[in-house]
Motif scaffolding. Structure first.
Motif, PDB file in Angstrom:
ATOM      1  N   UNK B 176      10.104  27.503  67.355  1.00  0.00           N
ATOM      2  CA  UNK B 176       9.986  26.758  68.595  1.00  0.00           C
ATOM      3  C   UNK B 176       9.289  27.560  69.676  1.00  0.00           C
ATOM      4  N   UNK B 177       9.395  28.905  69.578  1.00  0.00           N
ATOM      5  CA  UNK B 177       8.962  29.713  70.714  1.00  0.00           C
ATOM      6  C   UNK B 177       7.516  30.185  70.621  1.00  0.00           C
ATOM      7  N   UNK B 178       6.852  29.920  69.491  1.00  0.00           N
ATOM      8  CA  UNK B 178       5.456  30.313  69.395  1.00  0.00           C
ATOM      9  C   UNK B 178       4.649  29.098  68.951  1.00  0.00           C
ATOM     10  N   UNK B 179       3.466  28.974  69.516  1.00  0.00           N
ATOM     11  CA  UNK B 179       2.648  27.838  69.137  1.00  0.00           C
ATOM     12  C   UNK B 179       1.183  28.222  69.278  1.00  0.00           C
ATOM     13  N   UNK B 180       0.413  27.904  68.236  1.00  0.00           N
ATOM     14  CA  UNK B 180      -1.013  28.203  68.267  1.00  0.00           C
ATOM     15  C   UNK B 180      -1.758  26.912  67.981  1.00  0.00           C
ATOM     16  N   UNK B 181      -2.750  26.615  68.832  1.00  0.00           N
ATOM     17  CA  UNK B 181      -3.574  25.448  68.586  1.00  0.00           C
ATOM     18  C   UNK B 181      -5.028  25.909  68.526  1.00  0.00           C
ATOM     19  N   UNK B 182      -5.689  25.610  67.431  1.00  0.00           N
ATOM     20  CA  UNK B 182      -7.090  25.985  67.288  1.00  0.00           C
ATOM     21  C   UNK B 182      -7.931  24.713  67.320  1.00  0.00           C
ATOM     22  N   UNK B 183      -8.824  24.645  68.297  1.00  0.00           N
ATOM     23  CA  UNK B 183      -9.734  23.505  68.402  1.00  0.00           C
ATOM     24  C   UNK B 183     -11.143  23.999  68.112  1.00  0.00           C
ATOM     25  N   UNK B 184     -12.081  23.060  68.099  1.00  0.00           N
ATOM     26  CA  UNK B 184     -13.474  23.439  67.925  1.00  0.00           C
ATOM     27  C   UNK B 184     -14.001  24.245  69.090  1.00  0.00           C
ATOM     28  N   UNK B 185     -13.441  24.011  70.274  1.00  0.00           N
ATOM     29  CA  UNK B 185     -13.976  24.671  71.452  1.00  0.00           C
ATOM     30  C   UNK B 185     -13.146  25.871  71.888  1.00  0.00           C
ATOM     31  N   UNK B 186     -11.860  25.830  71.601  1.00  0.00           N
ATOM     32  CA  UNK B 186     -11.013  26.886  72.160  1.00  0.00           C
ATOM     33  C   UNK B 186      -9.803  27.155  71.264  1.00  0.00           C
ATOM     34  N   UNK B 187      -9.146  28.256  71.580  1.00  0.00           N
ATOM     35  CA  UNK B 187      -7.878  28.592  70.931  1.00  0.00           C
ATOM     36  C   UNK B 187      -6.837  28.725  72.035  1.00  0.00           C
ATOM     37  N   UNK B 188      -5.676  28.143  71.804  1.00  0.00           N
ATOM     38  CA  UNK B 188      -4.656  28.247  72.841  1.00  0.00           C
ATOM     39  C   UNK B 188      -3.335  28.671  72.205  1.00  0.00           C
ATOM     40  N   UNK B 189      -2.705  29.668  72.799  1.00  0.00           N
ATOM     41  CA  UNK B 189      -1.397  30.112  72.330  1.00  0.00           C
ATOM     42  C   UNK B 189      -0.385  29.847  73.424  1.00  0.00           C
ATOM     43  N   UNK B 190       0.752  29.244  73.040  1.00  0.00           N
ATOM     44  CA  UNK B 190       1.848  29.073  73.999  1.00  0.00           C
ATOM     45  C   UNK B 190       2.947  30.057  73.642  1.00  0.00           C
ATOM     46  N   UNK B 191       3.339  30.820  74.624  1.00  0.00           N
ATOM     47  CA  UNK B 191       4.360  31.824  74.380  1.00  0.00           C
ATOM     48  C   UNK B 191       5.565  31.478  75.242  1.00  0.00           C
TER      49      UNK B 191
END
Lengths: 284, 452
Positions: B176-191
């Motif tokens: 629940x506490x880590x999340x990674x989203x990889x898109x064509x334009x960007x990478x986003x990590x929620x911590x």
């Protein structure tokens, strides 16, 4: 403070006057406080309201008059609208009835643990009382909105919200009724050798159940209003129908729904009053 | 003879008892059938399925935790910034300790408390050292600019359950506490981290990072943080002008809601009591006035608070007046009816006693009736104050303003759940305070008979 001898009239009069004076001061202060609250509060209201008070007052009758005009213009069709929304009304009432019943069952369970004369453990009593306080402190709308958001539009969130609130509110009243039950009938039955069940059946239940039912009926009335409001924010029933026609500005249908609501609330009021009167015996 | 009579009595009681039991069983059965039918109708057994699980877990998580967004654009991999809750204005100036930039191989490491790491490279993102995950996953972009998981192209179904790869997005959520989203334009990590960060002081505030007790002690500290204004004012200002929690608006909205409830109840009781006198048969001899007032009470009460607030909303627009008058109108009806009944139930003897001293009508009512009904009046008014505090929140949500409207607004945005929780807690505290206060006041004013 006083000696043993009987007080003279002068002393009594003096004390009385002192008391009256103290009372006068207290009433004066509280009246001042209330006036201050009223004036300052209304000033704040006037400053932060979208429209001013006077303009609003002059416009007060515009809306109802418009609605009624439209209702008259639609003529006989208006009666058809009343019947059109009857199923919605029934679903709202059903929602309220079910949640009241369900909530009352929870309240009964909670109240058994919150009554000092049934549970000797102080901690359990306090714990269940605090639980009930928290349950009934949340406005139904707050719980219903959160559940609506999490579960999507249906009647269930409203039912859950009303059940939670009802469990808290009725639980408190139930536990008070149990605690206030007279001990003498129980002792009387015990003295003629009645068993535990017979004591509960003939001494406790007759004292408590009429009160329970009357409180539940009162709650039912409140819950019908509440489920209408919850429908208004998306939980189905007549509230949702009302919010839809208000958005579409169908004056005749708005009046039809309001008419249904008012009739329901008034008749429910009389019905529950009548039933309560028969149950408790005093027709207040 | 006596024996027979007793037997008759016993038989009669027995018969009645049996009849009662029969009625009880039938009603119980009817209720049971209704309950089961309704449980099915409202679909309670499927309660668990109806949950929108993602939303629910996000909601719960947001309530007790906050998150930082770490974002990298594929086009400009060197520019990685860390934002609090992804806000545009909440970019950290200095890197947090868990973010390590490595100039040599142009990588940036995001550390998590459980030892796991997401490592950004200009052309890929690696996932390392997460507990219970043995395989190091690598995420890249293909020639068409679409994200993919290295080694799993075409074998997406073999990915672990916490990873989801679609054409335009790869989503990784080891816990629940880590999340990674990889898109064509960007990478986003929620911590995610526990707690409500910046609750007391805002991101840009000079007092940022100070807790409640620090702030209180600072308030009475002579050394000024800002030489222009005193510490006390500074602390209060900075607290109220918190841009993330909006204490300013939220607290004012709470005051508005309380004002609605208090003023509505005050007006209702001040108008309701005189009308109740006029509607009571032992005060007003004219039956036409009584009839008229009774029907007025019925109308005020029967038209629900919902309808009143809709009508007033049209007249006064969104604001305090709508709430105040909706409450005042409904409760004038309720209180008027209750009080007129209480007045009619008063003991005649008091009034007659006053009358026998030669007092006029006004004095008779003042000393013969009011002392009898005052406790009922006060306790009923306070009771309505309690329920109106809740009603004011509800009316507010329907458009009259106050905390109800803010609550609805925060809920509808769909990501400010910590604000939703904050407002819910605030409402809870306010209602409980009013409850306790009115209970205390009732006890103080009416004496101990109520206490029991």
């Amino acid at each position: 403070m006083y000696s043993d001898n009987i007080l003279g009239f002068e002393t009594i009069e003096k004390n009385l006057k002192a008391m009256a004076f103290k009372r006068l001061i207290y009433s004066f202060i509280s009246i001042l406080a209330i006036l201050f609250l009223l004036s300052s509060g209304l000033t704040i209201a006037e400053e932060n309201n979208a429209g001013s008070f006077q303009r609003g007052l002059s416009k007060f009758f515009d809306y109802p008059v418009d609605l009624f005009k439209e209702a008259f213009e639609s003529g006989w069709r208006w009666y058809a609208y009343v019947f059109k929304y009857l199923p919605d009304l029934i679903s709202t009432i059903n929602m309220a009835f079910f949640s009241t019943l369900f909530g009352a069952i929870f309240a009964l369970l909670l109240s058994l643990f919150a009554s000092k004369n049934l549970i000797k453990n102080q901690y359990i009593v306090t714990l269940s009382r605090r639980t009930m306080d928290i349950l009934r402190s949340f406005p139904e709308l707050v719980i219903a909105m959160i559940f609506l958001y999490l579960m999507g539009k249906s009647e269930l969130p409203a039912v859950i919200a009303i059940v939670i609130h009802t469990a808290g509110a009725l639980g408190k009243l139930f536990s008070e009724a149990i605690e206030n039950a007279d001990n003498k009938p129980i002792e009387g039955l015990q003295s003629c050798g009645a068993s535990w069940w017979q004591r509960v059946r003939f001494a406790v239940i007759p004292q408590v159940v009429p009160l329970f039912i009357s409180y539940t009926l009162l709650r039912l009335e409140i819950n019908v209003r509440a489920s209408t409001i919850l429908g208004f924010v998306g939980a189905g029933g007549i509230g949702e129908a009302l919010s839809a026609v208000i958005q579409f500005r169908y004056g005749d249908e708005i009046i039809a729904i309001m008419f249904l609501l008012v009739i329901t609330i008034i008749s429910l009021d009389y019905f529950s009053r009548f039933l309560r009167g028969r149950l408790i015996g005093d027709n207040k | 003879m006596e024996q027979v009579l007793n037997q008759n009595v016993i038989d009669a009681v027995d018969l009645k008892h049996k009849k009662h039991i029969r009625i009880l069983i039938i009603t119980g059965f009817v209720f049971l059938v209704y309950l089961i039918g309704s449980i099915l109708h409202f679909d309670l057994p499927n309660l668990a399925k109806k949950w929108n699980k993602d939303r629910a877990s996000m909601f719960m998580l947001d309530i007790y935790a906050h998150k930082d967004h770490i974002k990298m654009n594929w086009k400009d991999p060197q520019k990685i910034d860390v934002r609090f809750e992804g806000g545009h204005r909440h970019v950290y100036k200095d890197d947090p300790t868990w973010l390590i930039r490595n100039k040599n191989n142009q990588s940036t490491i995001v550390n998590f408390d459980n030892g796991g790491q997401f490592v950004f490279f200009p052309n890929r993102v690696e996932m390392r050292n997460f507990p219970n995950i043995n395989e190091p996953f690598i995420f890249k972009l293909n020639k068409n600019g679409k994200p993919y998981v290295d080694g799993y192209v075409g074998k997406e179904s073999m990915l672990p359950s916490w990873m989801r790869a679609t054409e335009n997005k790869v989503e990784v959520r080891p816990s629940l506490y880590e999340r990674l989203q990889v898109y064509g334009s960007k990478v986003e990590v929620h911590r995610y981290e526990l707690g409500w960060k910046y609750f007391w002081f805002d991101f840009d505030s000079p007092l940022v990072g100070k807790g409640f007790f620090d702030a209180i002690s600072l308030m009475f500290n002579e050394d000024r943080v800002d030489p222009k204004i005193s510490n006390f004012n500074l602390v209060v200002n900075e607290f109220l002008e918190n841009e993330i929690w909006h204490h300013n608006t939220v607290l004012f909205a709470m005051v508005e809601t309380l004002l609605m409830a208090i003023l509505g109840t005050l007006i209702a009781s001040m108008v309701g009591l005189p009308l109740a006198f006029l509607a009571a048969y032992n005060v007003t001899p004219l039956s036409s006035i009584r009839f008229f007032l009774r029907r007025l009470f019925d109308m005020l009460r029967g038209i629900d608070m919902l309808i009143w607030s809709l009508i007033f909303l049209r007249a006064f627009g969104p604001g305090l007046f709508t709430g105040i008058f909706a409450i005042a109108f409904t409760d004038t009806g309720t209180l008027g009816k209750l009080m007129s009944e209480a007045i009619e139930n008063t003991d005649k003897k008091d009034k007659e006693g006053i009358q026998s001293t030669g007092a006029n009508k006004v004095l008779q009512h003042r000393f013969g009736i009011i002392p009898q009904i005052l406790p009922i009046f006060i306790s009923q008014s306070l009771y309505y104050l309690e329920s109106n505090t809740r009603a004011a929140v509800i009316i507010g949500a329907m458009g009259a303003g106050g905390i109800g409207l803010h609550f609805l607004g925060a809920l509808m945005t769909g990501n400010d759940f910590e604000n939703v929780a904050y407002m819910a807690i605030l409402v809870l505290v306010a209602v409980m305070c009013i409850d306790t206060m009115s209970a205390k006041l009732r006890r103080l004013l009416i004496g101990i008979e109520d206490k029991k």
